[in-house]
Write a protein that holds these residues in place. Structure first.
Motif, PDB file in Angstrom:
ATOM      1  N   THR A 130       0.929  -0.944  -0.037  1.00  0.00           N
ATOM      2  CA  THR A 130       0.203   0.072  -0.052  1.00  0.00           C
ATOM      3  C   THR A 130       0.898   1.228  -0.048  1.00  0.00           C
ATOM      4  OG1 THR A 130      -0.241   0.502   2.406  1.00  0.00           O
ATOM      5  CG2 THR A 130      -1.448  -1.343   1.369  1.00  0.00           C
ATOM      6  N   ALA A 131       0.274   2.282   0.116  1.00  0.00           N
ATOM      7  CA  ALA A 131       0.955   3.741   0.031  1.00  0.00           C
ATOM      8  C   ALA A 131       1.626   3.905   1.510  1.00  0.00           C
ATOM      9  CB  ALA A 131       0.276   4.900  -0.396  1.00  0.00           C
ATOM     10  N   ALA A 132       1.138   2.970   2.460  1.00  0.00           N
ATOM     11  CA  ALA A 132       1.811   3.075   3.834  1.00  0.00           C
ATOM     12  C   ALA A 132       2.586   1.903   4.236  1.00  0.00           C
ATOM     13  CB  ALA A 132       0.510   3.336   4.837  1.00  0.00           C
ATOM     14  N   SER A 133       3.085   1.032   3.341  1.00  0.00           N
ATOM     15  CA  SER A 133       3.654  -0.036   3.828  1.00  0.00           C
ATOM     16  C   SER A 133       5.120  -0.223   2.988  1.00  0.00           C
ATOM     17  CB  SER A 133       2.981  -1.340   3.375  1.00  0.00           C
ATOM     18  OG  SER A 133       3.041  -1.516   1.966  1.00  0.00           O
ATOM     19  N   LEU A 134       5.997  -0.935   3.698  1.00  0.00           N
ATOM     20  CA  LEU A 134       7.506  -0.923   3.080  1.00  0.00           C
ATOM     21  C   LEU A 134       7.853  -2.532   3.447  1.00  0.00           C
ATOM     22  CD1 LEU A 134       8.930   1.996   5.055  1.00  0.00           C
ATOM     23  CD2 LEU A 134       8.457   1.925   2.658  1.00  0.00           C
ATOM     24  N   ASN A 135       8.821  -2.718   2.260  1.00  0.00           N
ATOM     25  CA  ASN A 135       9.321  -4.274   2.290  1.00  0.00           C
ATOM     26  C   ASN A 135      10.743  -4.076   2.135  1.00  0.00           C
ATOM     27  OD1 ASN A 135       9.806  -6.673   1.793  1.00  0.00           O
ATOM     28  ND2 ASN A 135       8.175  -7.408   0.389  1.00  0.00           N
ATOM     29  N   ASN A 136      11.579  -4.008   3.082  1.00  0.00           N
ATOM     30  CA  ASN A 136      12.886  -3.877   3.021  1.00  0.00           C
ATOM     31  C   ASN A 136      13.720  -2.662   2.626  1.00  0.00           C
ATOM     32  OD1 ASN A 136      15.001  -6.116   3.430  1.00  0.00           O
ATOM     33  ND2 ASN A 136      16.045  -5.322   1.680  1.00  0.00           N
ATOM     34  N   PRO A 137      13.139  -1.458   3.419  1.00  0.00           N
ATOM     35  CA  PRO A 137      13.534  -0.269   3.113  1.00  0.00           C
ATOM     36  C   PRO A 137      14.878  -0.375   3.306  1.00  0.00           C
ATOM     37  CG  PRO A 137      12.462  -0.129   5.269  1.00  0.00           C
ATOM     38  CD  PRO A 137      12.247  -1.593   4.605  1.00  0.00           C
ATOM     39  N   ILE A 138      15.702   0.425   2.430  1.00  0.00           N
ATOM     40  CA  ILE A 138      17.146   0.286   2.202  1.00  0.00           C
ATOM     41  C   ILE A 138      17.829   1.571   2.009  1.00  0.00           C
ATOM     42  CG2 ILE A 138      17.443  -0.331  -0.210  1.00  0.00           C
ATOM     43  CD1 ILE A 138      19.250  -2.642   1.064  1.00  0.00           C
ATOM     44  N   GLY A 139      17.397   2.606   1.421  1.00  0.00           N
ATOM     45  CA  GLY A 139      17.776   3.947   1.139  1.00  0.00           C
ATOM     46  C   GLY A 139      17.053   5.014   1.441  1.00  0.00           C
ATOM     47  N   LEU A 140      17.614   6.237   1.912  1.00  0.00           N
ATOM     48  CA  LEU A 140      16.759   7.366   2.307  1.00  0.00           C
ATOM     49  C   LEU A 140      17.427   8.479   1.984  1.00  0.00           C
ATOM     50  CD1 LEU A 140      16.147   6.376   6.251  1.00  0.00           C
ATOM     51  CD2 LEU A 140      14.479   5.890   4.285  1.00  0.00           C
ATOM     52  N   ALA A 141      16.512   9.514   1.696  1.00  0.00           N
ATOM     53  CA  ALA A 141      17.077  11.084   1.447  1.00  0.00           C
ATOM     54  C   ALA A 141      15.851  11.858   2.012  1.00  0.00           C
ATOM     55  CB  ALA A 141      17.201  11.146   0.026  1.00  0.00           C
ATOM     56  N   VAL A 142      16.476  13.176   2.136  1.00  0.00           N
ATOM     57  CA  VAL A 142      15.452  14.004   2.791  1.00  0.00           C
ATOM     58  C   VAL A 142      15.897  15.603   1.906  1.00  0.00           C
ATOM     59  CG1 VAL A 142      14.257  15.348   4.830  1.00  0.00           C
ATOM     60  CG2 VAL A 142      15.197  13.293   4.880  1.00  0.00           C
ATOM     61  N   ASP A 143      14.699  16.109   1.402  1.00  0.00           N
ATOM     62  CA  ASP A 143      15.214  17.450   0.588  1.00  0.00           C
ATOM     63  C   ASP A 143      15.000  18.557   1.497  1.00  0.00           C
ATOM     64  OD1 ASP A 143      12.484  18.077   0.630  1.00  0.00           O
ATOM     65  OD2 ASP A 143      12.281  17.529  -1.227  1.00  0.00           O
ATOM     66  N   ASP A 144      15.330  19.643   0.976  1.00  0.00           N
ATOM     67  CA  ASP A 144      15.441  21.050   1.868  1.00  0.00           C
ATOM     68  C   ASP A 144      13.719  21.236   2.259  1.00  0.00           C
ATOM     69  OD1 ASP A 144      18.000  21.181   0.982  1.00  0.00           O
ATOM     70  OD2 ASP A 144      17.697  22.651  -0.348  1.00  0.00           O
ATOM     71  N   ALA A 145      12.668  20.900   1.684  1.00  0.00           N
ATOM     72  CA  ALA A 145      11.493  20.954   2.277  1.00  0.00           C
ATOM     73  C   ALA A 145      11.074  20.102   3.309  1.00  0.00           C
ATOM     74  CB  ALA A 145      10.603  21.030   0.959  1.00  0.00           C
ATOM     75  N   GLY A 146      11.976  19.020   3.528  1.00  0.00           N
ATOM     76  CA  GLY A 146      11.522  18.028   4.612  1.00  0.00           C
ATOM     77  C   GLY A 146      10.815  16.945   3.945  1.00  0.00           C
ATOM     78  N   ARG A 147      10.754  16.652   2.504  1.00  0.00           N
ATOM     79  CA  ARG A 147      10.169  15.542   1.916  1.00  0.00           C
ATOM     80  C   ARG A 147      11.108  14.472   2.228  1.00  0.00           C
ATOM     81  NH1 ARG A 147       8.042  19.825  -1.674  1.00  0.00           N
ATOM     82  NH2 ARG A 147      10.394  20.050  -2.411  1.00  0.00           N
ATOM     83  N   LEU A 148      10.755  13.152   2.570  1.00  0.00           N
ATOM     84  CA  LEU A 148      11.192  12.146   2.788  1.00  0.00           C
ATOM     85  C   LEU A 148      11.283  11.096   1.685  1.00  0.00           C
ATOM     86  CD1 LEU A 148      12.875   9.927   4.568  1.00  0.00           C
ATOM     87  CD2 LEU A 148      10.565   9.241   5.612  1.00  0.00           C
ATOM     88  N   TYR A 149      12.170  10.624   1.161  1.00  0.00           N
ATOM     89  CA  TYR A 149      12.328   9.688   0.102  1.00  0.00           C
ATOM     90  C   TYR A 149      12.857   8.225   0.517  1.00  0.00           C
ATOM     91  CZ  TYR A 149      11.650  13.742  -2.988  1.00  0.00           C
ATOM     92  OH  TYR A 149      11.111  14.702  -3.525  1.00  0.00           O
ATOM     93  N   VAL A 150      12.135   7.097   0.290  1.00  0.00           N
ATOM     94  CA  VAL A 150      12.327   5.932   0.749  1.00  0.00           C
ATOM     95  C   VAL A 150      12.564   4.967  -0.333  1.00  0.00           C
ATOM     96  CG1 VAL A 150      11.800   3.985   2.372  1.00  0.00           C
ATOM     97  CG2 VAL A 150      11.162   6.212   2.777  1.00  0.00           C
ATOM     98  N   ALA A 151      13.744   4.266  -0.295  1.00  0.00           N
ATOM     99  CA  ALA A 151      14.188   3.141  -1.361  1.00  0.00           C
ATOM    100  C   ALA A 151      13.522   1.929  -0.865  1.00  0.00           C
ATOM    101  CB  ALA A 151      15.625   3.020  -1.680  1.00  0.00           C
ATOM    102  N   ASP A 152      12.194   1.533  -1.430  1.00  0.00           N
ATOM    103  CA  ASP A 152      11.519   0.282  -0.952  1.00  0.00           C
ATOM    104  C   ASP A 152      11.759  -0.895  -1.784  1.00  0.00           C
ATOM    105  OD1 ASP A 152       9.480  -1.066   0.496  1.00  0.00           O
ATOM    106  OD2 ASP A 152       7.978  -0.412  -0.514  1.00  0.00           O
ATOM    107  N   GLN A 153      13.119  -1.319  -1.423  1.00  0.00           N
ATOM    108  CA  GLN A 153      13.711  -2.289  -2.284  1.00  0.00           C
ATOM    109  C   GLN A 153      13.033  -3.505  -3.068  1.00  0.00           C
ATOM    110  OE1 GLN A 153      16.860  -4.766  -0.806  1.00  0.00           O
ATOM    111  NE2 GLN A 153      18.174  -4.666  -2.323  1.00  0.00           N
TER     112      GLN A 153
END
Length: 429
Positions: A130-153
């Motif tokens: 779903t848009a709220a689930s993860l399976n082996n999250p392995i990479g992260l980044a946060v931009d200047d506006a506080g948005r979070l990016y998750v590599a959901d491998q």
């Protein structure tokens, strides 16, 4: 008055502390352009109650169990450049945990926010995402506006959360699944500018670019603005090719992590070729690397520069073995999580170095030529399967010590290491 404690555990910790201080790099021995961190011994940690424990989800049942303090193979960390909030990919628990501030967390502090699970006591990887689930999250980044990016491998996607620290635990955008939050196919619809397969790394340049390490497709993709279709590719000749070619300045093998220095320099941890590549002007069409770390030239691909890749040599200051994480500090130093050598290397003034340079500092090992897991015993100076590294605005270094199920913080201010907290040196009446 001070004294050595009579308690056997405290005495053992005191002896370990003395040994750790003996391997700390003295101020007088550091080069002029050294990292800002005071020493190579961690000052704080998350995921364990002390510096000599390494159990997953510690404390384990029946005393404890899965909760907001324990970790299971944490892989990557990221810090919000605005608020200082810390995010950590708790990979084997299929979640991202967060703390209010990276610079202020206490040893073993509980997270105050979880993403990817409904609560702190769940760790299920859903069969249908779903848009709220993860399976082996392995990479992260946060931009200047506080948005979070998750590599959901293992869902073969990148999720973007526009306001994760507020009320947003549901992703707002998805990369790699053609807009669907409920599919998890590798290369859904076939390899293209909109597909992903096992992505492990993500980096962002403000609101201008999102860069994704599309690991199993042996490529890096570049996305402008909020677009979820890439406009440029590095590592392959086009968007439809996923060939695994010999090492060169324009090929990749399992790219695992990314770091950006403005829009002029992109660093790629080319894990399968045991090297880090730097691309100058990547957003202007530069798809051939301009600098290499870990190998003597762009054609080397063996672990620790070994003549026989099946029998790796001992590490050196200029070699790498499966680099899995990258970070850049404000002083221009490149930090590399050198996973299979159980260490983190720092290259001072990275842009000024030539090809195959020697690192200037090492974390996790007493020297550049040692590569043992938890060398010298589990402590605040040892590492096991280092997969992620990041740096905060003050210059403190954070390492995802995956094999020990913890995150270590190496602070700028001098410290005697986190063990000191548990040593009752002060005699009480």
């Amino acid at each position: 008055m001070t004294r050595v404690p009579n308690n056997p555990r405290a005495r053992a910790l005191a002896l370990r502390l003395a040994a750790l201080l003996a391997v700390a790099l003295p101020l007088s021995a550091r080069p002029a352009a050294a990292l800002l961190v005071a020493d190579r011994i961690a000052d704080r940690l998350l995921g364990q109650p002390d510096c000599f424990s390494a159990a997953p989800n510690n404390p384990a049942p029946p005393v404890g169990g899965l909760g907001p303090s324990g970790l299971n193979y944490p892989y990557a960390a990221a810090i919000d450049p605005g608020s200082g909030r810390l995010y950590l990919a708790d990979t084997a628990n299929h979640r991202v945990l967060s703390w209010p501030g990276a610079s202020g967390f206490r040893l073993g502090q509980a997270a105050d926010l979880v993403i990817g699970q409904p609560d702190f006591v769940s760790n299920t990887a859903l069969v249908t995402p779903t848009a709220a689930s993860l399976n082996n999250p392995i990479g992260l980044a946060v931009d200047d506006a506080g948005r979070l990016y998750v590599a959901d491998q293992l869902n073969h996607r990148i999720l973007a959360f526009d306001a994760p620290a507020a009320t947003d635990r549901v992703a707002d955008r998805v990369y790699g699944q053609q807009g669907s939050f409920t599919t998890r196919e590798a290369n859904r619809g076939g390899p293209s500018a909109a597909s992903l397969s096992g992505p492990r790394g993500v980096a962002v340049l403000g609101s201008q670019w999102v860069v994704i390490a599309d690991t199993d497709n042996q490529r890096v993709l570049l996305y402008p603005g909020a677009a979820v279709t890439a406009t440029a590719v590095i590592g392959q000749p086009d968007f439809f090719t996923t060939a695994l070619d010999a090492a060169s300045a324009s090929t990749l093998r399992e790219p695992a992590a990314l770091a950006l220095l403005g829009q002029d320099h992109l660093f790629v941890a080319d894990l399968g070729n045991h090297r880090v590549l730097r691309f100058a002007a990547p957003f202007s069409g530069d798809a051939a690397a301009d600098q290499v770390f870990g190998q003597a030239d762009f054609f080397g691909d063996s672990p620790n520069r070994s003549p026989d890749p099946f029998f790796p040599l001992d590490p050196a200051a200029n070699s790498l073995w499966s680099p899995a994480g990258l970070a850049l500090d404000a002083q221009g130093a490149l930090l590399v999580a050198d996973s299979d050598n159980f260490r983190v290397l720092a290259y001072e003034n990275a842009l000024s170095l030539g090809n195959g340079p020697a690192a200037s500092a090492v974390f996790g090992q007493p020297s550049f030529t040692s590569g043992l897991e938890n060398n010298g015993g589990l402590s605040a100076a040892s590492l096991s399967w280092t997969n992620g590294v990041t740096v905060d605005a003050a210059g403190s270094v954070y390492v995802a010590d995956s094999g020990n199920h913890r995150l270590l913080a190496y602070d700028v201010s001098p410290s005697a290491a986190c063990e000191l907290i548990y040593l009752p040196f002060i005699a009480r009446p």
